[in-house]
Each structure stands twice: as structure tokens, then as C-alpha cells.
Design an enzyme around this catalytic site. Structure first.
Site, mmCIF file in Angstrom:
data_model
loop_
_atom_site.group_PDB
_atom_site.id
_atom_site.type_symbol
_atom_site.label_atom_id
_atom_site.label_comp_id
_atom_site.label_asym_id
_atom_site.label_seq_id
_atom_site.Cartn_x
_atom_site.Cartn_y
_atom_site.Cartn_z
ATOM 1 N N TRP A 141 0.796 -1.225 0.000
ATOM 2 C CA TRP A 141 0.000 0.000 0.000
ATOM 3 C C TRP A 141 0.835 1.284 0.000
ATOM 4 C CZ3 TRP A 141 -0.827 -3.629 4.082
ATOM 5 C CH2 TRP A 141 -1.759 -4.624 3.780
ATOM 6 N N HIS A 142 1.991 1.226 -0.595
ATOM 7 C CA HIS A 142 2.862 2.401 -0.645
ATOM 8 C C HIS A 142 2.934 2.972 -2.059
ATOM 9 C CE1 HIS A 142 5.094 0.741 3.172
ATOM 10 N NE2 HIS A 142 3.876 1.173 3.409
ATOM 11 N N TYR A 143 1.865 2.845 -2.803
ATOM 12 C CA TYR A 143 1.863 3.354 -4.180
ATOM 13 C C TYR A 143 1.941 4.882 -4.185
ATOM 14 C CZ TYR A 143 -3.198 3.623 -3.152
ATOM 15 O OH TYR A 143 -4.419 3.872 -2.579
#
Length: 579
Positions: A514-516
């Protein structure tokens, strides 16, 4: 006896593997209220402010709180409040919001064109309401390369940390991972620190000692209540521009709708320094720019959107740091823990870990684990095969297991950067629809090399003396990866009649952490002060401006950036008023 145990574990972990989360609704009993926070249905049809901040997320909340000290600020959030919802605030409920696919969920699921299931926040506080809580600053080299003022950066981090960052309590399993990393040479031991330093450390967390989550929304405690208005369930559809009598388009207002569909307009009040600031996240910010007429000309024309500025780089440079995880079944019970320990390697991979039965997905009452198919994490089939039917089958299998099958934890590796990039495009003109996004995981060989070396590092941790109590003696690491024919503990995909390589394991089992980021990057869409190129009175301040994900986990830096830019903007305003 041993063979039967292996078969049991193989069936168990066909159902488990990974994602992160979101927030609440008006129906929850509030535990905190702000006098300046209200439902958008109560907003006037027309209003005026010095600053309009679009997106009350990880950057938007600290930004609005800071700007309110010397200006009038409107903060527009498309979701609800995080307060009063135990699925957001309680550590042991991590993952529950991510599994909620309703329209009122604080988490909105999206699937990239690569096939990896992901999530975006729609709640005040943004992804800090959904994530695994790890708090770690960016590296000094990152700060230098971006060109930030180091003194103000450190002051801004400290401002955030006074309200939302804590030292975690490290128990046996996390200690074993830490000591294993040190034993295999991921040194030095940096102890507990928020700083990004090569070696092994215990990082911060936004969960306090009672296991209660603190989010970016808490930073609104710093706000001047007379200077800020926060509207919930306010979905911004378009940024408005003045185009006549000006050298180039000037942003001067926004159109937003409340939960009933009623249309509202908010405008900038008269003033040379007043601005609209987009902080809608790595998907929402480039999406809104396009919907407002800033983007690739042909793409906007295909959606019948009037062009304001032909900006072909909007939506480009999208990246999502690939994560690959290995489940290690334990012969003894393990504590429930989210990310606490990290190994910052020299080769560009970060080693982290999570543990406990509910984070494997198998607790009868709290089965929304960090690596659970219920939240969309399914590494047991390659990305393109993660269909609704595959998820349903994995959940069914998981629900039939004894919770003892989930005793153990995951050790994961996340690629730094990454080098591989993709792009984002509109699907429709509805801002509530997910855009189409492609991340191109492992397109660049460097990312794949880092994954392979990261998996090798995990192997050495699992085989270390420090970790010995949490590993079955008869269990080989190859079997954990399902690289051999027998004993497929994780039941990861294996190609017919062949032995899977570690490279293929990386491609097949890739998940998101979830680090896009990307889509409105500095030098491509915005300048070094985050002003949108080609127009006036418009900035983008959030993770969409990043070329690389900062540190091991970006939330600390995104919150810092909101404060940092708020201070700089107010300083510019003061200088203008004095001149």
C-alpha cells in the site's frame, strides 16, 4: 505424523496472504469531535475561503491545521470521520475495514491492471486510518535529493510525532526477527528510532500502548478552530479556472457534491496568495487534475473533458513497491504484532514482519489478517488469476481451518524505490470511480534482483539461531516457498512439471504493501514548491508527487510534508503581506 502435519499446514495456508486499510462512518459513536467538522449537507451552496484543501488525508489534515493559523481554510473530505469506529482505532481489528466492500466503507478496493488487489482511503485521516501503523522517517539522502530544508523537515516531523507516534512494545517473535537480522549481518543494531538508518531497528508506530490507533486526523487538534472548516462526505468533482484576462489559467474554485447529490461551490476569496491545494492521494490527485482539464489532450478529449492545459505527464510515473511475504509456522504461540522491526539492507530491500493468529486470517472472531484473502491479499495464485471466485474459494478454505493452523507469522521484503513505473488513466468522469492504473511490477530487472536477494535474506533469518524457537526443525525454506514438489506449506503457484525459481516466486506471489505513489511528480507535473505547471493558484501536496517512496514506510513523511508545506506557504503569505 510429520507428513500429516505438513499436509495440514499446506491446506491452512492456501488461504492466507496480504493488504492494508481505512476508517469510519457517521453511524459510529464518536469518541472525538471537532467544532469545525460537519457533514457537507450542512454546507452553504456558495462559500469563500483563503485556501481550499481537497482531501482530508495523511497530508491534507496537517496542511489544513497549519494553514488555519493565519488564514481561512476549507478542508473537503469525501469520506467520514474515523472516530468511534473500533475497526479503525483498535489494533486487533486491523484489516476489517479493508474487507468491507460496501459503498460506505472507509476503504475503497481497486485492482490494478497488473491484477494485484489494492485499496485507497475514503475517510478523514486517509490511509493512516487503514495501514499497519509503522512510523519511520525518510533517509537524510532522500531529504537532500528532494531539496527540502532539513531543519524545517526535522521540526515538521517532531510536530507530527508529538501527537501520533509511539515506541512499540517488542515481544518475543518480533525480537527473534530483530536478533535474526543482526545475526546474519544486517547491522548495526540501531535500537528504537524514527530515523532511517542502514542496519536493523525498531521503528515507531501510530498505535499507542493500549493498542489504539492515532491518525493524521488527530493533527487537526493543532488547528485554529476559527480558521478551518472540515466538510465530510464532500466529493469534489471539478476544479474551476479563470481563463479570460489572465496570462494563463488561474484556479479559483471547486465544485463538490454532498451525500445527497446536492451541488456546492467553494471559491477562493480575494487575495494574491490564496490557493487551491489538491491532497487527494496518488490515485485521487491525478484523477482530479484530469477531470478538471489538466492532462494528456487526447485522453481528455476521449472523455469529453474540456482542455485547460495539455499536460501529458499527469498520471505518469505511477509506482507501487512490490511486497513478497513468507509465512513461517511456529511450534509455539506468537504474539499479535504488526510491523515493528525492520532490516534496512545495503542492496535495496527492506525486511519486516507481522505475527499472530488474527493476522494470518484464522481467528474465529477476528479473521481479517494482514495477509488474508478477505482484504484482497492472495499470493496463492498469480496476480491475473486473483478473481472473485479465487478469493471466495480461499476464504471458504480459510474459514474451515482450526485457528491453530495460523500459529506463526510472516516475514516480508519490500523493494526500495521501486525502479519500475506505470501510468494512470480515467475510466469515467465520475470522481468516485476508480481510475485505471498499471504499476508494471518487476518490469525493471533491478527490482527483481532486489526481491530475490530479499527472499534470500528472509531465508537466512528463518535459519538463524535467534529464530530457532519459532521454526519447525524439519521444515526447509524451499518448502515454505513451495519451490519443491513436496510439503507446499504456503501453496504458492508452481508451474506444471517444473521447479519454480525464486524469480518466478517473486512475480507470482507479489502483493501490495500500500505504498503506491506518483502521478503528479515534481519536475513533471508540479515544480519544487508543488505548484502545478502551466496554471496559477493550484498546488498538489501528497504522495502523488513522490518519485520514490520515502523510507521504509511513507506515512510519516506524507504527514511531515503537509506540515512542512503549510509552514512554507504561510511564510510566503506573511512576506507578501509585509511587502
Amino acid at each position: 505424523m510429520v507428513l500429516g502435519f505438513w499436509r495440514f499446514l499446506g491446506a491452512a495456508f492456501a488461504a492466507t496472504l496480504l493488504l492494508h486499510g481505512s476508517c469510519s462512518s457517521d453511524e459510529a459513536i464518536p469518541t472525538r469531535t471537532y467544532s469545525f467538522m460537519r457533514n457537507a449537507t450542512l454546507a452553504p451552496l456558495v462559500s469563500y475561503y483563503d485556501y481550499i484543501v481537497i482531501g482530508g488525508g495523511t497530508a491534507g489534515c496537517p496542511l489544513a491545521a497549519t494553514l488555519s493559523q493565519n488564514a481561512s481554510v476549507l478542508l473537503l473530505e469525501r469520506g467520514g470521520s474515523p472516530y468511534g469506529n473500533p475497526n479503525i482505532t483498535d489494533l486487533e481489528a486491523f484489516g476489517a475495514p479493508l474487507s468491507d466492500l460496501s459503498l460506505s466503507s472507509p476503504s475503497q478496493r481497486f485492482i490494478s491492471e497488473d491484477g494485484v488487489i489494492n485499496a485507497r482511503a475514503r475517510v478523514l485521516g486517509g490511509a493512516s486510518c487503514l495501514n499497519a501503523g509503522f512510523y519511520s522517517r525518510a533517509a537524510p539522502e532522500y531529504v537532500r535529493d528532494v531539496g527540502w530544508n532539513r531543519k524545517l523537515v526535522n521540526e515538521s516531523y517532531a510536530w507530527v510525532e508529538r501527537l501520533v507516534a509511539f515506541e512499540p512494545k517488542i515481544q518475543q517473535w518480533q525480537s527473534a526477527v530483530r536478533d535474526g537480522l543482526l545475526e546474519i549481518g544486517v547491522v548495526p543494531n540501531n535500537g528504537f528510532t524514527y530515523d532511517h538508518i542502514s542496519g536493523t531497528k525498531v521503528g515507531g508506530t501510530i498505535f499507542d500502548q493500549l493498542g489504539r490507533r492515532h491518525t493524521a486526523a488527530d493533527l487537526l487538534e493543532y488547528a485554529n478552530p476559527k480558521g478551518v472548516t472540515v466538510l465530510l462526505y464532500a466529493s469534489v468533482h471539478k476544479i474551476l479556472f479563470k481563463r479570460k484576462g489572465t496570462p494563463r489559467p488561474v484556479a479559483h474554485g471547486v465544485v463538490f457534491r454532498d451525500s445527497t447529490g446536492a451541488k456546492h461551490r467553494a471559491y477562493l476569496s480575494q487575495g494574491p496568495k490564496n490557493e487551491i491545494i489538491v491532497s487527494a492521494g496518488a490515485l485521487g490527485s491525478p484523477q482530479l487534475l484530469m477531470l478538471s482539464g489538466l492532462g494528456p489532450k487526447a485522453h481528455l478529449q476521449a472523455h469529453n473533458i474540456s482542455l485547460v492545459v495539455d499536460q501529458p505527464m499527469v498520471g505518469q510515473g505511477m509506482s507501487d513497491n512490490p511486497m513478497n511475504a513468507v509465512f513461517v509456522p511456529s511450534p509455539i504461540p506468537v504474539e499479535v504484532s504488526l510491523i515493528q522491526v525492520v532490516g534496512i539492507t545495503h542492496f535495496g530491500s527492506f525486511i519486516e514482519a507481522a505475527s499472530g493468529e488474527n493476522f494470518g486470517g484464522g481467528s474465529p472472531t477476528k479473521d481479517y489478517g494482514m495477509f488474508s484473502p478477505k482484504i484482497g491479499q492472495l499470493a496463492t495464485v498469480p496476480p491475473k488469476q486473483r478473481t472473485p471466485e479465487a478469493l471466495a474459494k480461499a476464504i471458504e478454505d480459510m474459514n474451515g481451518l482450526d485457528k491453530a493452523a495460523f500459529q506463526g507469522g510472516f516475514i516480508l521484503e519490500k523493494i526500495m524505490g521501486p525502479v519500475s513505473t506505470g501510468h494512470l488513466e480515467l475510466r469515467s468522469r465520475d470522481p468516485n470511480d476508480n481510475p485505471s492504473v498499471t504499476f508494471n511490477y518487476f518490469q525493471e530487472p533491478e527490482d527483481l534482483r532486489r526481491c530475490v536477494e530479499g527472499i534470500s535474506t528472509i531465508e537466512r533469518v528463518v535459519d538463524s539461531k535467534a529464530f530457532a524457537n519459532f521454526k519447525y526443525d524439519a521444515m526447509s525454506f524451499e518448502s515454505l516457498l513451495n519451490l519443491t514438489v513436496s510439503s507446499p506449506v504456503n501453496l504458492l503457484p508452481r508451474h506444471r512439471n517444473t521447479t519454480t525459481s525464486v524469480e518466478q516466486f517473486c512475480r507470482d506471489s507479489v502483493m501490495t504493501i500500500w505504498h503506491y505513489h506518483g502521478g503528479c511528480q515534481v519536475g513533471m507535473v508540479v515544480d519544487s514548491e508543488y505548484r502545478v505547471l502551466g496554471v496559477d493558484a493550484l498546488r498538489v501536496i501528497d504522495g502523488s508527487t513522490f518519485n520514490h517512496s520515502p523510507g521504509t514506510n511513507p506515512q510519516a513523511t506524507v504527514m511531515m510534508l503537509g506540515r512542512y508545506m503549510g509552514v512554507k506557504i504561510l511564510s510566503e503569505r506573511l512576506t507578501s503581506e509585509e511587502s
